[in-house]
Design a protein around this motif. Structure first.
Motif, mmCIF file in Angstrom:
data_model
loop_
_atom_site.group_PDB
_atom_site.id
_atom_site.type_symbol
_atom_site.label_atom_id
_atom_site.label_comp_id
_atom_site.label_asym_id
_atom_site.label_seq_id
_atom_site.Cartn_x
_atom_site.Cartn_y
_atom_site.Cartn_z
ATOM 1 N N ALA A 199 -3.553 -10.801 6.785
ATOM 2 C CA ALA A 199 -3.012 -9.957 7.865
ATOM 3 C C ALA A 199 -3.241 -10.563 9.243
ATOM 4 C CB ALA A 199 -3.601 -8.548 7.798
ATOM 5 N N ALA A 225 4.581 -1.593 2.313
ATOM 6 C CA ALA A 225 3.191 -2.018 2.512
ATOM 7 C C ALA A 225 2.255 -0.817 2.498
ATOM 8 C CB ALA A 225 3.063 -2.782 3.832
ATOM 9 N N ASN A 233 -6.883 -4.747 6.395
ATOM 10 C CA ASN A 233 -5.731 -5.642 6.260
ATOM 11 C C ASN A 233 -4.432 -4.868 6.118
ATOM 12 O OD1 ASN A 233 -7.354 -7.844 6.485
ATOM 13 N ND2 ASN A 233 -7.172 -8.525 4.367
ATOM 14 N N GLU A 285 -3.478 -3.619 9.651
ATOM 15 C CA GLU A 285 -3.037 -4.708 10.517
ATOM 16 C C GLU A 285 -1.697 -5.266 10.047
ATOM 17 O OE1 GLU A 285 -4.256 -5.365 13.283
ATOM 18 O OE2 GLU A 285 -6.146 -4.275 13.149
ATOM 19 N N LEU A 286 -1.476 -5.320 8.734
ATOM 20 C CA LEU A 286 -0.183 -5.781 8.230
ATOM 21 C C LEU A 286 0.922 -4.807 8.624
ATOM 22 C CD1 LEU A 286 1.486 -7.748 6.555
ATOM 23 C CD2 LEU A 286 0.872 -6.441 4.512
ATOM 24 N N ASN A 287 0.620 -3.531 8.600
ATOM 25 C CA ASN A 287 1.599 -2.539 9.024
ATOM 26 C C ASN A 287 1.943 -2.706 10.502
ATOM 27 O OD1 ASN A 287 3.262 -0.205 8.662
ATOM 28 N ND2 ASN A 287 1.676 1.016 9.647
ATOM 29 N N ILE A 308 1.795 -5.542 12.133
ATOM 30 C CA ILE A 308 2.589 -6.768 12.221
ATOM 31 C C ILE A 308 4.042 -6.478 11.861
ATOM 32 C CG2 ILE A 308 2.972 -9.009 11.123
ATOM 33 C CD1 ILE A 308 -0.078 -9.297 10.958
ATOM 34 N N SER A 333 3.518 -13.211 3.795
ATOM 35 C CA SER A 333 2.103 -12.859 3.815
ATOM 36 C C SER A 333 1.453 -13.512 2.610
ATOM 37 C CB SER A 333 1.925 -11.340 3.761
ATOM 38 O OG SER A 333 0.546 -11.002 3.711
#
Length: 599
Positions: free
Chosen positions: A51, A479, A165, A168-170, A172, A192
């Motif tokens: 992430a 996600a 993670n 944070e990925l969400n 991004i 990813s």
């Protein structure tokens, strides 16, 4: 006395600037991708690991940088976008402040490979904590290849406060969507680790929207287009039936830049007045095109707060444009020819004699606090009559129960007869006055505690659907779904990935009614809901989402037995006063207040 004021070193100044510009890995991706867009790239690849904590790579095929520009780009306030102060009012690029690259280099380890089309070799530049470690010629393709590793490695406090993670990925994905939705003519990919999250080819705006949010999303959109001397408003708004309580995709852009503008958001909602339910939000993607001199984007380093010179005029244009789109969609009313079994409503005849006046019968000896003392008042017409008021000792005023944990004793002293008002409230006579219960919120509290207890005890059993149904999600929603999938399995859901953000719903919890697809979509859209004192864990949030999807809705007519059961179950809950998200469930109108109103 010695002087105490001194200039800060560049490394310290860059770290201070990075506190505003670079807040999380999504901020790095936003700045680097925007720079790639300004460089004229036609294809942009983004690769992240963990992430963005471990590594972020942004690769573009733009015009690249020379050896001197590559070194100068990491200096504070060094930019190719503007030359004079007047250029701030004629911006045609995403960036202009010259703070992004030095801020990134101040809190991470950065490697840059870049080459211009006219150069035979490119440049490799390595920087860590604002210090240049090496610079050398290298063979590389035209464009730029940024590699940012170990973000916040020298600011451990900032790194410690990064979220999980999944969160944070969400973030991004959200930042990435805000850029790709503006430039459908540029191809983007997002990876990813070893997983490909997005692969967006260049095309039309509607095709880009469909690629990002799923094939089903484009079917609920209505086109918006209006051109005036002040500016142009284009894009799409959702049909009224596409409104959601949470998770509606709402985007505002101006001159190719994403913005947050509560005033224009309210304008869109005003156009949907009386078309969508209370508490729901319609999806929309609206693009403003105005003269750069009429806006100011230099309000905040993130450049999402924008001031407009003709704000009120644009408000009126926006409301008119959205209403026009909705009007064209609803201009042909549906005609229902299925009238079998429906009551025959006679046509009004002014010469026809009136029927007998309706009468009201009642029992003046009826006491709501004594069962079997008489029959309740029966309403038989459109006129009202009330028995003479008898004097009763005044009760102390009461609103809500002081102790939300222990069920109050007045549950044993309530009337067994209830009245439902406008399909929303249940009114019951109690010892101290008139109790008013919100039927949806009461059901929400009951079901929330039920699902939370059953999940903790693992007694929720999957009930397989007759025919598995497919449900599609955007990459951001997919996600979130992957993050909560283990908890959903415990709750009784069985979902199988079909690839491309699509899942098959094979089973739902036993005893839960409703459309399986709508149920799963509702839970996923609310899975990132902020916590409250009563809703802290992921399991609690999922239990609340499931309760919201299955609670008794407003407008549903309840029988007296159903209302009695709802109230009895409410008073068996641990908290009868408030819903899990803090809204009042009931209120009591004291007897003394009623006497004052009618006295």
């Amino acid at each position: 006395m010695s002087d105490v004021i001194q200039l800060l070193p560049d490394t310290v100044a860059n770290q201070i600037a990075a506190g505003e510009v670079i807040q999380r890995p999504a901020s790095v991706i936003k700045e680097l991708v925007e720079n790639a867009v300004d460089a004229g790239a036609r294809h942009i690849d983004v690769v992240i690991v963990d992430a963005g904590r471990t590594s972020i790579q942004v690769i573009d095929d733009g015009k690249g940088m020379s050896e001197t520009d590559a070194r100068l780009a990491f200096e504070r306030h060094a930019t190719s976008k503007i030359r004079h102060a007047d250029d701030l009012f004629a911006l045609h690029t995403m960036g202009f402040r010259g703070e992004a690259l030095p801020s990134i280099a101040a809190v991470a380890q950065v490697e840059l490979l870049t080459r211009m089309a006219d150069d035979e070799v490119g440049t490799r530049l390595v920087i860590a904590a604002s210090k240049v470690l090496s610079q050398e010629p290298v063979a590389c393709p035209v464009g730029c290849h940024f590699k940012v590793e170990n973000l916040f490695y020298n600011v451990p406090v900032r790194r410690k406060f990064l979220k999980s993670n999944a969160t944070e990925l969400n973030n991004i994905l959200t930042a990435f969507e805000r850029i790709v939705l503006v430039y459908p003519d540029i191809a983007f990919t997002l990876h990813s680790g070893n997983s490909e999250l997005m692969n967006l080819r260049s095309g039309s705006l509607l095709q880009r929207i469909t690629d990002v949010f799923g094939k089903h999303y484009g079917q609920d959109l209505l086109p918006v287009e209006v051109k005036t001397a002040v500016g142009t408003v284009t894009g799409f708004v959702g049909k009224p039936e596409a409104a959601k309580r949470k998770g509606a995709h709402q985007y505002l852009f101006v001159n190719g830049r994403y913005m947050k503008h509560p005033y224009f958001h309210k304008a869109v909602l005003s156009a949907y007045e009386r078309l969508i339910g209370e508490g729901t939000q319609p999806p929309y993607l609206l693009y403003f095109d105005v003269a750069p001199a009429d806006i100011d984007v230099n309000i905040h380093p993130t450049k999402t707060e924008i001031k407009f010179e003709n704000e009120q005029l644009l408000w009126q244009i926006l409301v008119a444009a959205v209403k026009d789109a909705l009007g064209r969609f609803c201009e042909v009313p549906a005609i229902d020819f299925d009238t079998e079994g429906r009551p025959d409503i006679p046509v009004f005849d002014p010469h026809r004699e009136a029927v007998d006046t309706p009468r009201v019968t009642y029992n003046p000896a009826y006491n709501p606090f004594k069962t079997g003392s008489g029959t309740a008042a029966v309403y038989t017409g459109q006129t009202e009559a009330t028995p003479a008021r008898t004097e009763q000792p005044s009760a102390p005023p009461s609103s809500l129960f002081d102790d939300p944990v222990a069920p109050p004793s007045l549950i044993t002293e309530k009337s067994p007869v209830h009245y439902q008002y406008k399909g929303r409230y249940i009114m019951t006579a109690v010892k101290s006055g008139l109790m008013i219960v919100d039927q949806y919120r009461a059901s929400l509290r009951i079901l929330y505690e039920k699902y939370r207890t059953q999940t903790a005890d693992r007694v929720l059993v999957p009930q397989r659907v007759l025919f598995p149904e497919a449900v599609s999600f955007s990459q951001a929603e997919a996600a979130r779904l992957e993050a909560v999938l283990p908890q959903l399995s415990v709750m009784g859901f069985e979902l199988t990935s079909l690839g491309g953000g699509s899942y098959a719903v094979n089973a739902i919890p036993a005893g839960v009614d409703g459309d399986p697809v709508a149920l799963v979509q509702s839970i996923v859209s609310e899975s990132d809901m902020p916590g409250t004192p009563d809703v802290t864990t992921t399991t609690d949030r999922l239990a609340l989402s499931l309760a919201r999807a299955t609670a008794v809705p407003y407008g549903q007519i309840l029988s007296n037995d159903e209302m009695e059961g709802l109230i009895n179950q409410l008073f068996a809950c641990s908290n009868v006063n408030y819903t899990p998200d803090g809204r009042a469930v009931l209120s009591i109108l004291p007897q003394t207040d009623i006497e004052q109103l009618l006295g």
